[in-house]
Write a protein that holds these residues in place. Structure first.
Motif, mmCIF file in Angstrom:
data_model
loop_
_atom_site.group_PDB
_atom_site.id
_atom_site.type_symbol
_atom_site.label_atom_id
_atom_site.label_comp_id
_atom_site.label_asym_id
_atom_site.label_seq_id
_atom_site.Cartn_x
_atom_site.Cartn_y
_atom_site.Cartn_z
ATOM 1 N N VAL A 1 47.926 38.113 35.699
ATOM 2 C CA VAL A 1 46.840 37.288 35.173
ATOM 3 C C VAL A 1 47.446 36.438 34.062
ATOM 4 O O VAL A 1 47.926 36.968 33.052
ATOM 5 C CB VAL A 1 45.679 38.141 34.639
ATOM 6 C CG1 VAL A 1 44.645 37.264 33.942
ATOM 7 C CG2 VAL A 1 45.024 38.923 35.777
ATOM 8 N N LYS B 1 40.610 39.390 35.106
ATOM 9 C CA LYS B 1 40.602 38.020 34.599
ATOM 10 C C LYS B 1 39.197 37.607 34.177
ATOM 11 O O LYS B 1 39.007 37.018 33.102
ATOM 12 C CB LYS B 1 41.134 37.062 35.665
ATOM 13 C CG LYS B 1 41.103 35.610 35.226
ATOM 14 C CD LYS B 1 41.553 34.692 36.343
ATOM 15 C CE LYS B 1 41.387 33.227 35.939
ATOM 16 N NZ LYS B 1 41.740 32.306 37.024
ATOM 17 N N ASP B 2 38.186 37.911 34.985
ATOM 18 C CA ASP B 2 36.812 37.544 34.644
ATOM 19 C C ASP B 2 36.385 38.208 33.334
ATOM 20 O O ASP B 2 35.728 37.582 32.490
ATOM 21 C CB ASP B 2 35.859 37.951 35.773
ATOM 22 C CG ASP B 2 36.042 37.106 37.029
ATOM 23 O OD1 ASP B 2 36.664 36.034 36.921
ATOM 24 O OD2 ASP B 2 35.586 37.533 38.104
ATOM 25 N N ASP C 1 42.218 45.550 39.909
ATOM 26 C CA ASP C 1 41.635 44.334 40.471
ATOM 27 C C ASP C 1 41.923 43.175 39.514
ATOM 28 O O ASP C 1 41.278 43.045 38.468
ATOM 29 C CB ASP C 1 40.125 44.522 40.653
ATOM 30 C CG ASP C 1 39.466 43.340 41.353
ATOM 31 O OD1 ASP C 1 40.026 42.230 41.320
ATOM 32 O OD2 ASP C 1 38.365 43.530 41.933
ATOM 33 N N CYS C 2 42.889 42.320 39.878
ATOM 34 C CA CYS C 2 43.279 41.219 38.995
ATOM 35 C C CYS C 2 42.120 40.263 38.743
ATOM 36 O O CYS C 2 41.935 39.770 37.621
ATOM 37 C CB CYS C 2 44.454 40.450 39.595
ATOM 38 S SG CYS C 2 46.010 41.373 39.641
ATOM 39 N N GLY C 3 41.332 39.978 39.771
ATOM 40 C CA GLY C 3 40.212 39.060 39.620
ATOM 41 C C GLY C 3 39.180 39.573 38.636
ATOM 42 O O GLY C 3 38.691 38.834 37.781
ATOM 43 N N LEU D 1 42.739 28.175 39.664
ATOM 44 C CA LEU D 1 42.571 29.444 38.961
ATOM 45 C C LEU D 1 41.434 29.429 37.944
ATOM 46 O O LEU D 1 40.948 30.477 37.553
ATOM 47 C CB LEU D 1 43.870 29.834 38.253
ATOM 48 C CG LEU D 1 45.097 30.041 39.139
ATOM 49 C CD1 LEU D 1 46.268 30.504 38.285
ATOM 50 C CD2 LEU D 1 44.816 31.039 40.247
#
Length: 572
Positions: free
Chosen positions: A452, A507-508, A502-504, A530
């Motif tokens: 990230v 990041k969120d 979970d990278c997503g 991104l």
């Protein structure tokens, strides 16, 4: 995946007739390095076209517009957010990538106080051209080492490390834009008379057949930035990509125009400088030093680069081969080396049973055999302090800075003045940090879910600048890599995420925390695929490209023709 219509059968033959067989790439192995970003994945493309002249570029555009394909302009492909590569999700039309690096050229005008740069011009080439003239471009540190293009920096409002100059900005450009009717128009806002016919204009420009003195009624750099960054009580960042202050046609266009040339200011080259290396155990003294420098110092430093101990360590180990390559080969040969590496990576990726990232692993392994490459005093400061700052000042400002640093040591920090060799290697070590996380991922793929990478601008009045992650996020991170342009309060924060996480989602969660702090993102690396751009930036881009012909989908915008939405078919 968005449904993609078939291209006209005569598209590829028409492109081949313009640029030749060698410069039209359709094989997936040969197009791989153009379709994938430096630190992100990518998508599919029907073809990569490499025009060799500005006239060929215009002719390629005309053919692509008639064929109704999406067009992605790409220069050096050094971006970190996928801003010049296809979206993995696909499009409603075939995609053609137009690679610009054959279109090189720089022309000094107005007594070398300004330059006109073509699409393939790199910062390093421009720096070399201006050096004998006692001038230098907007950015000379870091990006110039890796082959970044001049126009790419303008289109992304890239700031770089030089404190006084702010984001790359100009109101002078020659560009093609889409029209409401679906065609294209060539617009000359260079402030230089090139005639009226597009082919004649482009031939004259590329050959240098124009008057080298031109009126300078508009801005060719962000001359207001030095005063802007000094406002340390302002409740907003000094610079960030969506800042309306620096959005004008090519500037901040993020690929929504096809830019043929820009006109930029140059700057007097600092021939006598001094560099200081600082360390402290607490981020608060650095925050106060920043405010004092910006508020009280008569002259702004040339650069003020921050790095955290974990970034220092990761770059020392996983950026070592890149450091040594730059040190040995110099910046002249480095782009060719990375081009060759990309070609070999693409060929090896097609060989069954070979491990992934073989070249990266080999370079890392060889570098581990080499003695430590960093100066002794840098390593001593790393053993003493977690927070590091590299301050470079004009020689005329050294006495003022020495007095300030003498007082600053009362806060518990310490510093030393670098020799020329120590200064060079300190800055080089700082600028290989960006690739260290990528190399770590390549060497330890089973331990890492992904990276990230955040590129953030803190408020100018923010004293609580150093991040503390919540435990629920922190325990999912293998490495936290903090570095950036400290006086501008622009920080790059890269996180190596543990396998299984979970990278997503991470990041969120991080972006939500940044929103609460009043930070803006990205600061200088383009929204790419991104980040989601704010409505005002999407409107600016849609105004530049009403047909959504160029770089569709950037910043989370619609990837469909005429900015239609995927679900309803209505305008987004």
């Amino acid at each position: 995946m968005t449904g993609t219509s078939a291209p006209p059968q005569d598209l590829l033959p028409a492109l081949r007739a313009i640029v030749g067989t060698r410069h039209l790439l359709t094989d997936s192995g040969k197009t791989r390095r153009y379709r994938l970003g430096f630190r992100t994945g990518g998508g599919d493309a029907l073809a990569v076209v490499r025009p060799g002249t500005l006239v060929e570029l215009w002719q390629v555009l005309e053919v692509c517009v008639r064929a109704d394909v999406a067009i992605i302009a790409q220069a050096a492909n050094t971006g970190l957010t996928g801003g010049s590569t296809p979206a993995p999700e696909g499009y409603d039309r075939p995609v053609v990538i137009i690679a610009m690096m054959r279109l090189r050229g720089n022309f000094a005008i107005n007594g070398s106080r300004q330059v006109v740069c073509l699409p393939g011009s790199t910062l390093h080439e421009l720096e070399q051209m201006l050096r004998p003239l006692g001038r230098e471009p907007h950015s000379v540190i870091g990006s110039s080492c890796f082959g970044a293009s001049v126009i790419g920096g303008v289109c992304n409002n890239s700031g770089g490390a030089l404190v006084q100059r702010g984001p790359a900005y100009t109101e002078y450009a020659l560009f093609a834009r889409s029209t409401d009717e679906g065609g294209i128009a060539l617009v000359n806002h260079l402030g230089i008379d090139l005639g009226a016919d597009p082919v004649e204009m482009l031939r004259r420009l590329e050959s240098g057949d124009f008057v080298r003195t031109a009126a300078s009624d508009a801005h060719a750099s962000d001359g207001r930035y030095a005063a802007h960054v000094r406002d340390v009580d302002a409740d907003s960042p000094a610079r960030y990509n969506a800042d309306p202050r620096c959005l004008h046609e090519a500037s901040g266009s993020a690929g929504k125009l096809m830019v043929f040339a820009v006109r930029l200011d140059t700057f007097a080259r600092e021939t006598a400088t001094r560099t200081f290396y600082l360390g402290c155990n607490d981020p608060a003294p650095l925050a106060e030093l920043r405010r004092t420098i910006l508020s009280d110092c008569e002259q702004l430093p040339i650069a003020a680069e921050y790095l955290h101990a974990e970034a220092f360590d990761l770059a020392e180990r996983y950026g070592k081969d890149q450091f040594l390559l730059i040190d040995w080969l110099g910046t002249d040969r480095l782009p060719r080396f990375f081009d060759l590496k990309s070609r070999i990576d693409g060929a090896l990726a097609r060989v069954p049973l070979l491990p992934a990232n073989l070249i990266d692993r080999a370079l890392y392994a060889v570098s581990r055999l080499w003695p430590n490459h960093l100066p002794r005093r840098l390593r001593e400061w790393r053993a003493r302090f977690p927070h590091h700052l590299i301050l470079k000042v004009p020689a005329g400002a050294a006495d003022e800075m020495l007095a300030l640093l003498g007082r600053w040591t009362e806060s518990g920090g310490d510093w030393f003045e670098c020799s020329d060799e120590e200064a060079r290697k300190a800055f080089l070590h700082r600028f290989v940090i960006a690739g260290a996380a990528v190399r770590y991922h390549a060497v330890h793929p089973r331990d890492v879910a992904g990276i990230v990478a955040l590129d953030i601008a803190l408020r100018r009045n923010d004293r609580d600048w150093f991040e503390t992650l919540p435990p629920e996020i922190d325990r999912q991170i293998v490495h936290r890599i903090y570095y950036g342009h400290f006086l501008c309060h622009v920080l790059h924060q890269d996180y190596v995420v543990a396998a299984g996480a979970d990278c997503g989602a991470i990041k969120d969660a991080m972006l939500a925390l940044l929103d609460k702090r009043g930070a803006r993102y990205p600061a200088e690396h383009n929204f790419g695929h991104l980040y989601k751009a704010p409505p005002e930036l999407l409107a600016f881009h849609a105004g530049l490209d009403p047909a959504n012909r160029f770089n569709p989908g950037i910043g989370g915008a619609s990837r469909l023709k005429n900015h239609r939405t995927q679900v309803t078919g209505e305008k987004a």
